[in-house]
Design an enzyme around this catalytic site. Sequence first.
Site, PDB file in Angstrom:
ATOM      1  N   ASN A 227     -27.253  19.127   6.240  1.00 44.85           N
ATOM      2  CA  ASN A 227     -27.505  17.699   6.105  1.00 44.85           C
ATOM      3  C   ASN A 227     -28.532  17.284   7.148  1.00 44.85           C
ATOM      4  O   ASN A 227     -29.012  18.114   7.912  1.00 44.85           O
ATOM      5  CB  ASN A 227     -26.202  16.898   6.229  1.00 44.85           C
ATOM      6  CG  ASN A 227     -25.516  17.153   7.558  1.00 44.85           C
ATOM      7  OD1 ASN A 227     -26.089  16.910   8.614  1.00 44.85           O
ATOM      8  ND2 ASN A 227     -24.292  17.650   7.508  1.00 44.85           N
ATOM      9  N   ASP A 295     -19.296  19.628   3.866  1.00 49.13           N
ATOM     10  CA  ASP A 295     -18.013  19.597   3.153  1.00 49.13           C
ATOM     11  C   ASP A 295     -17.684  20.926   2.489  1.00 49.13           C
ATOM     12  O   ASP A 295     -16.517  21.239   2.285  1.00 49.13           O
ATOM     13  CB  ASP A 295     -18.031  18.496   2.092  1.00 49.13           C
ATOM     14  CG  ASP A 295     -18.107  17.110   2.719  1.00 49.13           C
ATOM     15  OD1 ASP A 295     -17.318  16.849   3.636  1.00 49.13           O
ATOM     16  OD2 ASP A 295     -18.955  16.310   2.292  1.00 49.13           O
ATOM     17  N   LYS A 304     -31.256  38.226  -0.259  1.00 50.63           N
ATOM     18  CA  LYS A 304     -31.849  36.995  -0.765  1.00 50.63           C
ATOM     19  C   LYS A 304     -31.667  36.904  -2.276  1.00 50.63           C
ATOM     20  O   LYS A 304     -31.956  37.857  -3.015  1.00 50.63           O
ATOM     21  CB  LYS A 304     -33.342  36.959  -0.421  1.00 50.63           C
ATOM     22  CG  LYS A 304     -34.050  35.702  -0.922  1.00 50.63           C
ATOM     23  CD  LYS A 304     -35.531  35.727  -0.581  1.00 50.63           C
ATOM     24  CE  LYS A 304     -36.229  34.506  -1.183  1.00 50.63           C
ATOM     25  NZ  LYS A 304     -37.674  34.505  -0.905  1.00 50.63           N
ATOM     26  N   PRO A 322     -12.909  23.654   6.162  1.00 52.77           N
ATOM     27  CA  PRO A 322     -11.749  23.072   6.842  1.00 52.77           C
ATOM     28  C   PRO A 322     -12.055  21.649   7.303  1.00 52.77           C
ATOM     29  O   PRO A 322     -13.179  21.340   7.700  1.00 52.77           O
ATOM     30  CB  PRO A 322     -11.533  24.016   8.039  1.00 52.77           C
ATOM     31  CG  PRO A 322     -12.849  24.694   8.252  1.00 52.77           C
ATOM     32  CD  PRO A 322     -13.441  24.831   6.886  1.00 52.77           C
ATOM     33  N   ASP A 323     -11.053  20.789   7.223  1.00 51.45           N
ATOM     34  CA  ASP A 323     -11.175  19.414   7.704  1.00 51.45           C
ATOM     35  C   ASP A 323     -10.804  19.423   9.183  1.00 51.45           C
ATOM     36  O   ASP A 323      -9.626  19.393   9.544  1.00 51.45           O
ATOM     37  CB  ASP A 323     -10.239  18.496   6.907  1.00 51.45           C
ATOM     38  CG  ASP A 323     -10.491  17.028   7.196  1.00 51.45           C
ATOM     39  OD1 ASP A 323     -10.807  16.701   8.357  1.00 51.45           O
ATOM     40  OD2 ASP A 323     -10.370  16.208   6.274  1.00 51.45           O
ATOM     41  N   ILE A 324     -11.809  19.494  10.044  1.00 47.88           N
ATOM     42  CA  ILE A 324     -11.564  19.663  11.476  1.00 47.88           C
ATOM     43  C   ILE A 324     -10.821  18.463  12.047  1.00 47.88           C
ATOM     44  O   ILE A 324      -9.876  18.614  12.832  1.00 47.88           O
ATOM     45  CB  ILE A 324     -12.889  19.894  12.221  1.00 47.88           C
ATOM     46  CG1 ILE A 324     -13.607  21.138  11.659  1.00 47.88           C
ATOM     47  CG2 ILE A 324     -12.651  20.059  13.716  1.00 47.88           C
ATOM     48  CD1 ILE A 324     -14.994  21.359  12.230  1.00 47.88           C
ATOM     49  N   LEU A 325     -11.222  17.256  11.653  1.00 49.71           N
ATOM     50  CA  LEU A 325     -10.606  16.047  12.187  1.00 49.71           C
ATOM     51  C   LEU A 325      -9.136  15.945  11.777  1.00 49.71           C
ATOM     52  O   LEU A 325      -8.253  15.737  12.627  1.00 49.71           O
ATOM     53  CB  LEU A 325     -11.390  14.822  11.711  1.00 49.71           C
ATOM     54  CG  LEU A 325     -10.876  13.461  12.177  1.00 49.71           C
ATOM     55  CD1 LEU A 325     -10.906  13.360  13.696  1.00 49.71           C
ATOM     56  CD2 LEU A 325     -11.704  12.341  11.546  1.00 49.71           C
ATOM     57  N   PHE A 341     -15.916  10.037  13.147  1.00 49.07           N
ATOM     58  CA  PHE A 341     -17.097   9.284  12.734  1.00 49.07           C
ATOM     59  C   PHE A 341     -17.163   9.273  11.212  1.00 49.07           C
ATOM     60  O   PHE A 341     -16.758  10.248  10.552  1.00 49.07           O
ATOM     61  CB  PHE A 341     -18.363   9.912  13.311  1.00 49.07           C
ATOM     62  CG  PHE A 341     -18.788   9.320  14.626  1.00 49.07           C
ATOM     63  CD1 PHE A 341     -20.007   8.672  14.743  1.00 49.07           C
ATOM     64  CD2 PHE A 341     -17.963   9.392  15.735  1.00 49.07           C
ATOM     65  CE1 PHE A 341     -20.396   8.114  15.963  1.00 49.07           C
ATOM     66  CE2 PHE A 341     -18.342   8.840  16.942  1.00 49.07           C
ATOM     67  CZ  PHE A 341     -19.565   8.201  17.068  1.00 49.07           C
ATOM     68  N   LYS A 359      -6.976  10.522   7.778  1.00 53.50           N
ATOM     69  CA  LYS A 359      -7.182  11.592   8.757  1.00 53.50           C
ATOM     70  C   LYS A 359      -6.136  11.610   9.861  1.00 53.50           C
ATOM     71  O   LYS A 359      -5.954  12.627  10.527  1.00 53.50           O
ATOM     72  CB  LYS A 359      -8.574  11.478   9.386  1.00 53.50           C
ATOM     73  CG  LYS A 359      -9.712  11.479   8.384  1.00 53.50           C
ATOM     74  CD  LYS A 359      -9.845  12.797   7.650  1.00 53.50           C
ATOM     75  CE  LYS A 359     -11.075  12.797   6.763  1.00 53.50           C
ATOM     76  NZ  LYS A 359     -11.235  14.058   6.022  1.00 53.50           N
TER      77      LYS A 359
END
Length: 416
Positions: A227, A295, A304, A322-325, A341, A359
């Site tokens: 991103n 995500d 390649k 994984p959802d770290i938060l 955030f 969360k």
Amino acid sequence: MTPKRILLIVGGGIAAFKACEVLRTLRKRGHTVRCVLTEAGAQFITPLTLAALSEQPVHTSLFELKDEVEMGHIELSREADLVVVCPATANLMARMAAGICDDLATTLLLATDKPVLCAPAMNVRMWLHPATQRNVAQLRADDVTVMEPDEGMMACGEFGPGRLPEPDAIVAAIEDALQRPIPARLLSVSAAPASNPSYSGPLTGRKIVVTAGPTHEPIDPVRYIANRSSGKQGFAIAEAAARLGAEVTLVAGPVTLPTPPGVKRVDVESAREMQAAVDRALPADAAIMVAAVADWHVDAAAQKIKKQPDGTPPALALVQNPDILAGLARSAKRPRLLIGFAAETNDVVAYARAKLAAKGCDWIVANDVSGDVMGGDSNSIHLVTRDGVEDWPNLPKQAVAEQLAARIADALSEPR
């Protein structure tokens, strides 16, 4: 095993080409590898080769100003989980055993507080020489893991022990070393201080973890999912917290920003590496999860991916990261203050409120990224807590960081 961070020091000798295969295999197994190429090693392979395989800058000189600004040699020696010397020549091991530090590689080896593994490679008579055997014995007494070399035909035409072990055997030894307890000698000198010796203030005595930047999720050796996060806001928050006296660990995705003064920096690439680095940084009084974590990831191809003649795009099977938060909120090591955030392009406050509930964190810092916020120098945020929403004016990111750090100090000063 859980992906780890490895510092690979490539010594001289014809066996240096095998270090490339070791590096490739470690990357394929999910580990992050930074490389140091000695002057002798550069006679056999190039920095470009190691940079292409590691997808990281290659360090070659102790006095390279740009490298020292972006990551000082002391930090480079300590941000990895294991230091690997491959190939370890007779000369390099002799200097290690004697404590000589006359180039980047030997300086890192003397300054590191992490375990070290050597994969020797040299002429048979050099390996069997009493001086080399004394040096090996000294290194092992100093808790350095020294592999036994293979026996066979040498590049010089002689036969006997001294050949570099095969890459698969070296990788197996590396992963074995990564799972062993850290030697007590290293633990006794590597304990972190309870506060930041560079500054003092209302966060003195507090430990804070900050994540920043994007994550890169490899698709193949040359492509990745990412991103536009620049890391500027997270780096500014880490610096502001350090200036208030906190001991700050900054877990940074792939960005080129300089490390803030007084901050310990850990560089990662993927979401899974970031999750592991955050876990290693705990316990902490507060964690501020600023990073824009991808995500999804895919099972990266070893080669390649080529375009199809008929123009059919490849099918990428996305796997949720994984959802770290959320994971941190449920963890037994949950920090007292946990801040997430939320970067949104519409319905910013509504999505932030939903994220706060989902969360399990204490605060959400929400911002509208539909303009040029990602990569820009200012930010307009909404601080969402269980008590309500505060709308902050548009401010430079450094000012946002200072205001947020002051609020964190106030929150941590309150009784539990």
